[in-house]
Design a protein around this motif. Structure first.
Motif, PDB file in Angstrom:
ATOM      1  N   LEU A  26      -9.665 -86.678 -72.151  1.00  0.00           N
ATOM      2  CA  LEU A  26      -9.403 -86.418 -73.572  1.00  0.00           C
ATOM      3  C   LEU A  26      -9.025 -84.966 -73.825  1.00  0.00           C
ATOM      4  O   LEU A  26      -8.126 -84.680 -74.622  1.00  0.00           O
ATOM      5  CB  LEU A  26     -10.639 -86.797 -74.396  1.00  0.00           C
ATOM      6  N   GLU A  29      -5.471 -84.521 -72.801  1.00  0.00           N
ATOM      7  CA  GLU A  29      -4.514 -85.167 -73.695  1.00  0.00           C
ATOM      8  C   GLU A  29      -4.406 -84.480 -75.053  1.00  0.00           C
ATOM      9  O   GLU A  29      -3.316 -84.374 -75.621  1.00  0.00           O
ATOM     10  CB  GLU A  29      -4.923 -86.629 -73.912  1.00  0.00           C
ATOM     11  N   HIS A  30      -5.559 -84.007 -75.588  1.00  0.00           N
ATOM     12  CA  HIS A  30      -5.594 -83.567 -76.985  1.00  0.00           C
ATOM     13  C   HIS A  30      -6.071 -82.136 -77.203  1.00  0.00           C
ATOM     14  O   HIS A  30      -5.980 -81.631 -78.322  1.00  0.00           O
ATOM     15  CB  HIS A  30      -6.508 -84.495 -77.795  1.00  0.00           C
ATOM     16  N   VAL A  35     -11.372 -83.544 -80.268  1.00  0.00           N
ATOM     17  CA  VAL A  35     -12.170 -84.530 -79.543  1.00  0.00           C
ATOM     18  C   VAL A  35     -13.618 -84.499 -80.024  1.00  0.00           C
ATOM     19  O   VAL A  35     -14.284 -83.468 -79.948  1.00  0.00           O
ATOM     20  CB  VAL A  35     -12.103 -84.274 -78.022  1.00  0.00           C
ATOM     21  N   SER A  36     -14.098 -85.631 -80.490  1.00  0.00           N
ATOM     22  CA  SER A  36     -15.470 -85.740 -80.985  1.00  0.00           C
ATOM     23  C   SER A  36     -16.358 -86.415 -79.949  1.00  0.00           C
ATOM     24  O   SER A  36     -15.883 -87.007 -78.969  1.00  0.00           O
ATOM     25  CB  SER A  36     -15.504 -86.560 -82.273  1.00  0.00           C
ATOM     26  N   THR A  37     -17.660 -86.344 -80.184  1.00  0.00           N
ATOM     27  CA  THR A  37     -18.622 -87.049 -79.331  1.00  0.00           C
ATOM     28  C   THR A  37     -18.320 -88.537 -79.316  1.00  0.00           C
ATOM     29  O   THR A  37     -18.406 -89.198 -78.271  1.00  0.00           O
ATOM     30  CB  THR A  37     -20.049 -86.806 -79.835  1.00  0.00           C
ATOM     31  N   GLU A  38     -17.954 -89.068 -80.473  1.00  0.00           N
ATOM     32  CA  GLU A  38     -17.639 -90.496 -80.569  1.00  0.00           C
ATOM     33  C   GLU A  38     -16.411 -90.839 -79.718  1.00  0.00           C
ATOM     34  O   GLU A  38     -16.365 -91.915 -79.093  1.00  0.00           O
ATOM     35  CB  GLU A  38     -17.390 -90.882 -82.027  1.00  0.00           C
ATOM     36  N   ASP A  39     -15.422 -89.946 -79.692  1.00  0.00           N
ATOM     37  CA  ASP A  39     -14.233 -90.177 -78.860  1.00  0.00           C
ATOM     38  C   ASP A  39     -14.615 -90.252 -77.386  1.00  0.00           C
ATOM     39  O   ASP A  39     -14.145 -91.130 -76.650  1.00  0.00           O
ATOM     40  CB  ASP A  39     -13.215 -89.060 -79.057  1.00  0.00           C
ATOM     41  N   VAL A  40     -15.455 -89.316 -76.962  1.00  0.00           N
ATOM     42  CA  VAL A  40     -15.884 -89.288 -75.559  1.00  0.00           C
ATOM     43  C   VAL A  40     -16.684 -90.547 -75.239  1.00  0.00           C
ATOM     44  O   VAL A  40     -16.487 -91.176 -74.188  1.00  0.00           O
ATOM     45  CB  VAL A  40     -16.712 -88.023 -75.264  1.00  0.00           C
ATOM     46  N   ARG A  42     -16.535 -93.464 -76.677  1.00  0.00           N
ATOM     47  CA  ARG A  42     -15.654 -94.630 -76.654  1.00  0.00           C
ATOM     48  C   ARG A  42     -14.888 -94.704 -75.334  1.00  0.00           C
ATOM     49  O   ARG A  42     -14.783 -95.765 -74.716  1.00  0.00           O
ATOM     50  CB  ARG A  42     -14.703 -94.552 -77.849  1.00  0.00           C
ATOM     51  N   ARG A  43     -14.344 -93.569 -74.892  1.00  0.00           N
ATOM     52  CA  ARG A  43     -13.582 -93.544 -73.635  1.00  0.00           C
ATOM     53  C   ARG A  43     -14.499 -93.836 -72.440  1.00  0.00           C
ATOM     54  O   ARG A  43     -14.077 -94.494 -71.481  1.00  0.00           O
ATOM     55  CB  ARG A  43     -12.911 -92.177 -73.462  1.00  0.00           C
ATOM     56  N   GLN A  58     -21.080 -79.278 -76.829  1.00  0.00           N
ATOM     57  CA  GLN A  58     -19.696 -79.286 -76.356  1.00  0.00           C
ATOM     58  C   GLN A  58     -19.518 -78.260 -75.232  1.00  0.00           C
ATOM     59  O   GLN A  58     -18.802 -78.506 -74.263  1.00  0.00           O
ATOM     60  CB  GLN A  58     -18.740 -78.986 -77.496  1.00  0.00           C
TER      61      GLN A  58
END
Length: 198
Positions: A26, A29-30, A35-40, A42-43, A58
């Motif tokens: 992530l 890519e971004h 990038v949030s905790t939720e993004d991490v 989910r991935r 972080q």
């Protein structure tokens, strides 16, 4: 001086590996900001609480990503050293390794360069980890060049070719930078050998 090192003192758990894998992808890519905790989570296929349990901040997660990159780079240098019969071939094989990295579909640049660019001014510890990584690469290549009968300033130039190729590959999205840098390193070593023989 940072108290954090490029080498983790503990073996990661399965959850930590999954979190670092996800964060690394992530961030590449971004960048870090979006990038949030939720993004991490989910991935990684985990609950957000598992991400926080693995890496509470972080900053902790960024350090873990850098430690992962350094470990991979160190392993590559060790493999190249074990396979190369001549130290000059060992130098050139570094650029062959970079070319393979740059050709990968998920290559978005070196994490040390990317994360230093994003955080280096505000986080001295991340900046120092990036500097220490470059220092260790330079130290390794200096030792290789010494075995090849090449002086330290040649190793320093080769390090610049390595780092320049990493930057250019991210901008151009092409492995060509590794091939060009390899040619430059070969020419540099050949010129020095010719001058030294004369």
């Amino acid at each position: 001086m940072t108290s954090t090192t490029l080498t983790s003192t503990r073996s990661p758990t399965d959850a930590q590996r999954a979190v670092v894998d996800a964060a690394d992808a992530l961030f590449s890519e971004h960048g870090i900001g979006p990038v949030s905790t939720e993004d991490v989570a989910r991935r990684a296929g985990l609950d957000p609480s598992a991400v926080v349990a693995a890496y509470p901040t972080q900053h902790d997660l960024v350090v873990a990503v850098l430690q992962r990159w350094h470990a991979a780079w160190t392993a590559a240098l060790e493999r190249i050293a074990a396979e190369a019969e001549d130290p000059r071939d060992e130098v050139l094989a570094v650029f062959d390794h970079l070319e393979r990295c740059f050709a990968a579909d998920d290559w978005r640049g070196c994490a040390f360069i990317n994360l230093h660019a994003e955080l280096g001014r505000q986080d001295p510890e991340i900046a120092e980890l990036a500097r220490e990584h470059v220092r260790q690469v330079e130290q390794h290549l200096t030792q290789v060049c010494s075995r090849a009968g090449l002086p330290a300033h040649v190793a320093q130039t080769i390090v610049l070719l390595v780092e320049g190729a990493r930057v250019d590959s991210a901008v151009q999205r092409s492995p060509q930078a590794a091939r060009t840098a390899r040619l430059g390193a070969a020419m540099l070593m050949a010129v020095y050998e010719a001058d030294h023989s004369a």
